[in-house]
Design an enzyme around this catalytic site. Structure first.
Site, mmCIF file in Angstrom:
data_model
loop_
_atom_site.group_PDB
_atom_site.id
_atom_site.type_symbol
_atom_site.label_atom_id
_atom_site.label_comp_id
_atom_site.label_asym_id
_atom_site.label_seq_id
_atom_site.Cartn_x
_atom_site.Cartn_y
_atom_site.Cartn_z
ATOM 1 N N THR A 197 -11.762 -128.621 57.271
ATOM 2 C CA THR A 197 -11.084 -127.435 57.795
ATOM 3 C C THR A 197 -9.677 -127.373 57.221
ATOM 4 O O THR A 197 -9.013 -128.406 57.103
ATOM 5 C CB THR A 197 -11.054 -127.439 59.339
ATOM 6 O OG1 THR A 197 -10.399 -126.255 59.811
ATOM 7 C CG2 THR A 197 -10.324 -128.650 59.891
ATOM 8 N N HIS A 234 -14.867 -142.755 67.524
ATOM 9 C CA HIS A 234 -14.615 -144.197 67.495
ATOM 10 C C HIS A 234 -15.825 -145.008 67.950
ATOM 11 O O HIS A 234 -15.880 -146.234 67.739
ATOM 12 C CB HIS A 234 -13.412 -144.519 68.395
ATOM 13 C CG HIS A 234 -12.654 -145.737 67.981
ATOM 14 N ND1 HIS A 234 -13.104 -146.620 67.031
ATOM 15 C CD2 HIS A 234 -11.454 -146.242 68.401
ATOM 16 C CE1 HIS A 234 -12.240 -147.603 66.877
ATOM 17 N NE2 HIS A 234 -11.218 -147.398 67.702
#
Length: 409
Positions: A328, A380
């Site tokens: 993006t 994560h």
């Protein structure tokens, strides 16, 4: 007579919203001609008429939610000079025996028909219904005659004192005094909102940052852009460099190119890169398929084609499904730094930002260099700090040495 039915849209989509009727009662329609535009969670779909004839009835208004398989309009035989609606009015007069009823029924029917013929946005229709305003009595500002929310609000401003005195509501004073404007979220915006919230709630998302010295890639682009355009008939931008750098980094750090499925990690052995594109309806992410097999010119052409389809609202569901990683670029709007949110089930997204000249230490000297901050947001649960930092460092090194990037591609 033929019925217009909401078609099968996609496996995961069961409903849509009437965005705009392209035909009104009494209009002639040819076989295969578009009659209505539907807004879904992902794209807008234009529905055709399977038969030629005259639109005799619309069974849903703009802004209404309709289900797959639902009948939303009827097309009858004829040339457009007459419709089935006028024929129904004399019958209503004969059936009603009360002396005053025959006068009231045609008025209500005519008012309804006039409102149906009026071109108006879904939000304007909703506001008009709430205020009890006849759309056909509104004089729109739009030169094409489309009634918008502002037109309804302006039309309703004069009579509101009388209405407020007889039937006050809690929300009316706030909206009628001009201090606020209420606008219903589009279906796509609602979907974007719910999915972004779901990502934030259901992932362990972190963001790591780095900065890239864009001197060399800008110099290479400047030297090669004219020759590149002459040979490929497409302009050389920065997105092809970043796409190629991302693919190389994904090959080096495969967990960044994966997703979670229950208790399994699914590593993707393909490189379908989503390129976020901003449109009036919200952010969409069309996919550059097999980016690892495409050269710079093919990537630039593919991105340009997808961006145009997005702006023209012509993207298909197949254009946006199945991506493995997303890029993006907030820099096109001047963003210096941001933390992009993961896209769907993907575990990584790269955020680009504006190029800004800053003083940088080069050896023992201070130089002014064109610098870009980049951000990698990642899940994560799948990616540890070593992989996330290494991925971003690889992207940085390749873009600061674009000749290496050309060799890797």
């Amino acid at each position: 007579m033929a019925e217009i039915i909401v078609p099968e849209l996609a496996e995961s989509i069961t409903e849509g919203t009437i965005a705009q009727w392209l035909k009104q009662p009494g209009d002639t329609v040819e076989k295969g001609e578009f009659i209505v535009e539907l807004e879904t969670d992902k794209v807008n779909v234009e529905v055709i008429s399977e038969e030629a004839g005259v639109v005799s009835e619309l069974l849903a208004a703009e802004g209404d939610t309709v289900l797959v398989g639902q009948v939303i309009a009827v097309v009858g035989a004829g040339s457009g000079s007459t419709t089935s609606a006028p024929a129904a009015q004399p019958e209503a007069k004969e059936e009603v025996k009360a002396p005053e009823a025959p006068k009231a029924a045609p008025v209500a029917e005519e008012t309804s028909n006039e409102q149906d013929r009026t071109i108006a946005s879904p939000a304007a229709r909703k506001l008009a219904r709430e205020k009890g305003i006849n759309l056909s009595e509104i004089s729109p500002v739009d030169p094409m005659g489309r009634v918008r929310v502002q037109d309804v609000s302006a039309h309703g401003s004069a009579p509101t004192p009388v209405k407020a005195a007889s039937a006050p509501t809690a929300s009316a004073p706030k909206e009628d005094d001009g201090r606020t404007t209420r606008e219903k979220m589009s279906r796509r915006r609602q979907t974007i909102a719910s999915r972004l919230l779901e990502v934030r709630q259901n992932t362990a998302m972190l963001t790591t940052f780095n900065e890239i010295d864009m001197t060399n890639v800008m110099a290479l682009r400047s030297r090669k852009k004219d020759q590149f355009f002459e040979q490929n008939d497409v302009r050389l931008g920065f997105m092809s460099f970043f796409t190629k750098a991302v693919v190389a980094a994904l090959k080096k750090y495969p967990y960044v190119n994966s997703q979670i499925d229950g208790t399994d990690i699914v590593k993707n052995n393909f490189y379908d890169i989503g390129i976020a594109v901003s449109t009036e309806g919200g952010l969409v992410v069309p996919i550059v398929r097999e980016a690892d097999r495409k050269n710079f010119a093919e990537i630039e052409a593919n991105i340009g084609e997808l961006a145009k389809k997005a702006r023209d609202n012509k993207l298909a569901l197949s254009d946006m499904s199945g991506g493995s990683f997303t890029i993006t670029n907030g820099g096109v709007f001047g963003s210096l730094l941001s933390t992009p949110i993961l896209n769907g089930t993907q575990v990584g997204i790269l955020g680009m930002h504006t190029i800004q000249k800053r003083p940088i230490a080069v050896g023992n000297e201070i130089e002014i260099r064109p610098m870009m901050y980049v951000a990698l947001s990642y899940d994560h649960r799948v990616i540890d700090g070593k992989d996330s930092v290494g991925f971003l460092k690889t992207v940085k090194e390749l873009l600061e040495n674009p000749e290496d990037l050309l060799l890797n591609s």
